[in-house]
Design an enzyme around this catalytic site. Structure first.
Site, PDB file in Angstrom:
ATOM      1  N   HIS A 101       0.793  -1.233   0.000  1.00  0.00           N
ATOM      2  CA  HIS A 101       0.000   0.000   0.000  1.00  0.00           C
ATOM      3  C   HIS A 101       0.824   1.282   0.000  1.00  0.00           C
ATOM      4  CE1 HIS A 101      -3.572  -2.427   0.634  1.00  0.00           C
ATOM      5  NE2 HIS A 101      -3.002  -3.006   1.675  1.00  0.00           N
ATOM      6  N   CYS A 197     -30.043   0.044  23.142  1.00  0.00           N
ATOM      7  CA  CYS A 197     -29.164   1.151  22.748  1.00  0.00           C
ATOM      8  C   CYS A 197     -29.991   2.425  22.563  1.00  0.00           C
ATOM      9  CB  CYS A 197     -28.460   0.822  21.436  1.00  0.00           C
ATOM     10  SG  CYS A 197     -27.559  -0.739  21.389  1.00  0.00           S
ATOM     11  N   CYS A 200     -31.037   4.935  25.537  1.00  0.00           N
ATOM     12  CA  CYS A 200     -30.091   5.972  25.955  1.00  0.00           C
ATOM     13  C   CYS A 200     -29.774   6.939  24.825  1.00  0.00           C
ATOM     14  CB  CYS A 200     -28.790   5.340  26.443  1.00  0.00           C
ATOM     15  SG  CYS A 200     -28.903   4.537  28.062  1.00  0.00           S
ATOM     16  N   ARG A 238     -16.787  -1.104  23.181  1.00  0.00           N
ATOM     17  CA  ARG A 238     -17.766  -0.172  23.747  1.00  0.00           C
ATOM     18  C   ARG A 238     -19.154  -0.798  23.750  1.00  0.00           C
ATOM     19  NH1 ARG A 238     -17.902   2.569  27.662  1.00  0.00           N
ATOM     20  NH2 ARG A 238     -19.700   1.285  27.917  1.00  0.00           N
ATOM     21  N   CYS A 242     -21.477  -1.412  27.076  1.00  0.00           N
ATOM     22  CA  CYS A 242     -22.848  -0.915  27.193  1.00  0.00           C
ATOM     23  C   CYS A 242     -23.817  -2.045  27.544  1.00  0.00           C
ATOM     24  CB  CYS A 242     -23.281  -0.242  25.890  1.00  0.00           C
ATOM     25  SG  CYS A 242     -22.631   1.428  25.659  1.00  0.00           S
TER      26      CYS A 242
END
Length: 281
Positions: A101, A197, A200, A238, A242
């Site tokens: 690349h 989800c 919130c 994450r 949650c």
């Protein structure tokens, strides 16, 4: 149990919520690259939101300032580590990322399109999955652990060269079934708290919950350097946090469920600028 759940929800969403609207501020990265932090919601969100907002708008003054300058952004330390890895040969083929690349700047425009359908794999691929395919199939190197140090550092580096470009995740064609699965996960209540989800990040964004400011949960800023744990964090990690907070059994980073959820959540931010590595609480 229903009465207990109701009491918990009352505690979380009544006694601890206070209005805290997103700030009216503009992010210009390194005094030269404007970042779109609010824009009209994509068409597929027209029934839910009029405008999509970056999590940057929900952070405090000092945190916002840290992200505006690469010299102050601690996430760039990990980007620098990935830049070194980009040039380092690894695996039986004796190749580095740059062998194919060239300079990492050649990858500008890649991050905004992921996750995406991969015809050869016959499935939706995240950017980390594509990176690992390069490592195992072209470099003869071991795959990196999902959301682990080397992988999340490289994703942050690839994000950094696309900052300012609009998120443009495709959700039609063969990717649609995964997108639908992700949407279902987004709106499904889970755990002892029976929260989704959306409860919130759609119903209550702009409010304070305990000591934190609820954002729309956009992931255009991922990977994120969190002040809470002083390291880069991936979107799947994450998601895991949650779901764990709802007191539910969670999925693993790199799972089919989180791949689908990432596709859906990323598409909710179509039109916002790529920000990663961003800074959040």
């Amino acid at each position: 149990m229903k009465k207990l759940t109701g009491a918990i929800l009352a505690t979380v969403f009544t006694t601890t919520l206070a209005s805290a609207e997103p700030v009216d501020d503009t992010l210009i990265l390194n005094e030269e690259t404007p970042i779109v932090t609010r824009t009209a919601a994509p068409a597929h969100l027209s029934d839910a939101l009029d405008e999509v907002l970056s999590g940057w708008l929900f952070r405090g003054t000092e945190t916002r300032a840290m992200q505006s300058d690469d010299f102050d952004n601690p996430g760039m330390i990990f980007v620098e580590q990935a830049m070194e890895a980009w040039e380092t040969a690894d695996g039986t083929a004796g190749k580095s990322c740059s062998s194919c690349h060239n300079e990492i700047e050649s990858m500008a425009g890649v991050k905004p399109t992921y996750p995406k359908w991969d015809e050869n794999a016959g499935s939706v691929q995240t950017l980390q999955m594509q990176m690992n395919e390069c490592r195992t199939e072209r470099m003869g190197a071991e795959a990196w652990g999902y959301d682990k140090g080397p992988a999340i550092n490289m994703e942050a580096a690839l994000s950094s060269v696309s900052r300012g470009m609009p998120v443009n995740v495709a959700i039609d064609g063969p990717a649609q079934s995964a997108w639908e699965q992700g949407k279902e996960l987004y709106y499904t209540r889970t755990g002892q708290l029976e929260l989704s989800c959306a409860n919130c990040h759609e119903d209550n964004y702009g409010n304070m919950i305990r000591a934190d400011h609820l954002s729309q949960g956009q992931i255009n800023g991922f990977p994120v350097y969190r002040l809470k744990n002083t390291k880069l964090n991936g979107a799947h990690s994450r998601f895991k946090g949650c779901i764990r907070d709802t007191r539910a059994e969670t999925y693993a980073p790199g799972s089919d469920e989180f791949i689908a959820l990432e596709l859906y959540v990323a598409s909710r931010g179509n039109g916002l600028s790529v920000e990663g590595p961003s800074i959040r609480n």
